[in-house]
Design a protein around this motif. Structure first.
Motif, PDB file in Angstrom:
ATOM      1  N   UNK A  72      61.833  25.877  35.722  1.00 58.96           N
ATOM      2  CA  UNK A  72      61.145  25.784  34.447  1.00 58.96           C
ATOM      3  C   UNK A  72      61.392  27.078  33.662  1.00 58.96           C
ATOM      4  N   UNK A  73      61.372  26.979  32.360  1.00 60.85           N
ATOM      5  CA  UNK A  73      61.531  28.163  31.531  1.00 60.85           C
ATOM      6  C   UNK A  73      60.227  28.942  31.459  1.00 60.85           C
ATOM      7  N   UNK A  86      56.034  33.288  48.478  1.00 58.94           N
ATOM      8  CA  UNK A  86      56.906  34.336  48.979  1.00 58.94           C
ATOM      9  C   UNK A  86      58.155  34.409  48.135  1.00 58.94           C
ATOM     10  N   UNK A  87      58.351  35.527  47.483  1.00 56.57           N
ATOM     11  CA  UNK A  87      59.535  35.761  46.671  1.00 56.57           C
ATOM     12  C   UNK A  87      60.621  36.389  47.541  1.00 56.57           C
ATOM     13  N   UNK A  88      61.875  36.260  47.138  1.00 53.45           N
ATOM     14  CA  UNK A  88      62.969  36.836  47.931  1.00 53.45           C
ATOM     15  C   UNK A  88      62.773  38.327  48.167  1.00 53.45           C
ATOM     16  N   UNK A 138      58.790  34.769  34.941  1.00 53.82           N
ATOM     17  CA  UNK A 138      59.864  34.926  35.937  1.00 53.82           C
ATOM     18  C   UNK A 138      59.360  35.510  37.260  1.00 53.82           C
ATOM     19  N   UNK A 139      58.362  36.367  37.203  1.00 58.11           N
ATOM     20  CA  UNK A 139      57.825  36.955  38.436  1.00 58.11           C
ATOM     21  C   UNK A 139      57.031  35.964  39.283  1.00 58.11           C
ATOM     22  N   UNK A 140      56.806  34.763  38.766  1.00 58.87           N
ATOM     23  CA  UNK A 140      56.175  33.710  39.562  1.00 58.87           C
ATOM     24  C   UNK A 140      57.194  32.986  40.445  1.00 58.87           C
ATOM     25  N   UNK A 141      58.454  33.292  40.275  1.00 57.16           N
ATOM     26  CA  UNK A 141      59.499  32.662  41.074  1.00 57.16           C
ATOM     27  C   UNK A 141      59.298  32.976  42.552  1.00 57.16           C
ATOM     28  N   UNK A 180      60.054  25.229  46.259  1.00 59.04           N
ATOM     29  CA  UNK A 180      60.618  26.310  45.452  1.00 59.04           C
ATOM     30  C   UNK A 180      60.204  26.174  43.994  1.00 59.04           C
ATOM     31  N   UNK A 181      59.745  27.270  43.436  1.00 61.71           N
ATOM     32  CA  UNK A 181      59.455  27.366  42.007  1.00 61.71           C
ATOM     33  C   UNK A 181      60.342  28.465  41.435  1.00 61.71           C
TER      34      UNK A 181
END
Length: 118
Positions: free
Chosen positions: A12-13, A39-41, A88-91, A113-114
């Motif tokens: 999503x944008x 959990x982000x990379x 973007x930091x919610x990815x 995955x988001x």
């Protein structure tokens, strides 16, 4: 055994919305609470939101307050996370989890995955 399956993730944008769902199956159980983690990379898994069924209390990480809303149905052991104004930091990979008591989270899903593009 209890199985948790998350769904609703995607690409999503920034500024957009997604709604995650979590469905529990397996043996009959009564949960004390359910929650969402992510959990982000390259980062550790972190708490996002939780709901305690007995008093219908909700809890949120500061980073998502005002943007995310947790809800669910205790009788059906289903959980949702409405995510608005995504950044973007919610990815991250988002995980659903269940507490059978007030001690710890006992069961975890495989994650969904988001990805939020800028």
């Amino acid at each position: 055994q209890v199985q948790l399956v998350e769904s609703g993730g995607g690409l999503v944008q920034a500024g957009g919305s997604l709604r995650l769902s979590c469905a529990a199956s397996g043996r009959t159980f009564s949960s004390y609470a359910m929650g969402w983690f992510r959990q982000a990379p390259g980062k550790e898994r972190e708490f996002v939101a939780a709901i305690t069924w007995s008093v219908r209390s909700t809890y949120y990480a500061d980073s998502v307050k005002g943007r995310f809303t947790i809800s669910g149905d205790n009788a059906k052991n289903t959980l949702y996370l409405q995510m608005n104004d995504l950044k973007p930091e919610d990815t991250a990979v988002y995980y659903c989890a269940v507490k059978l008591s007030d001690k710890r989270y006992d069961y975890w899903g495989q994650g969904t995955q988001v990805t939020v593009s800028s």
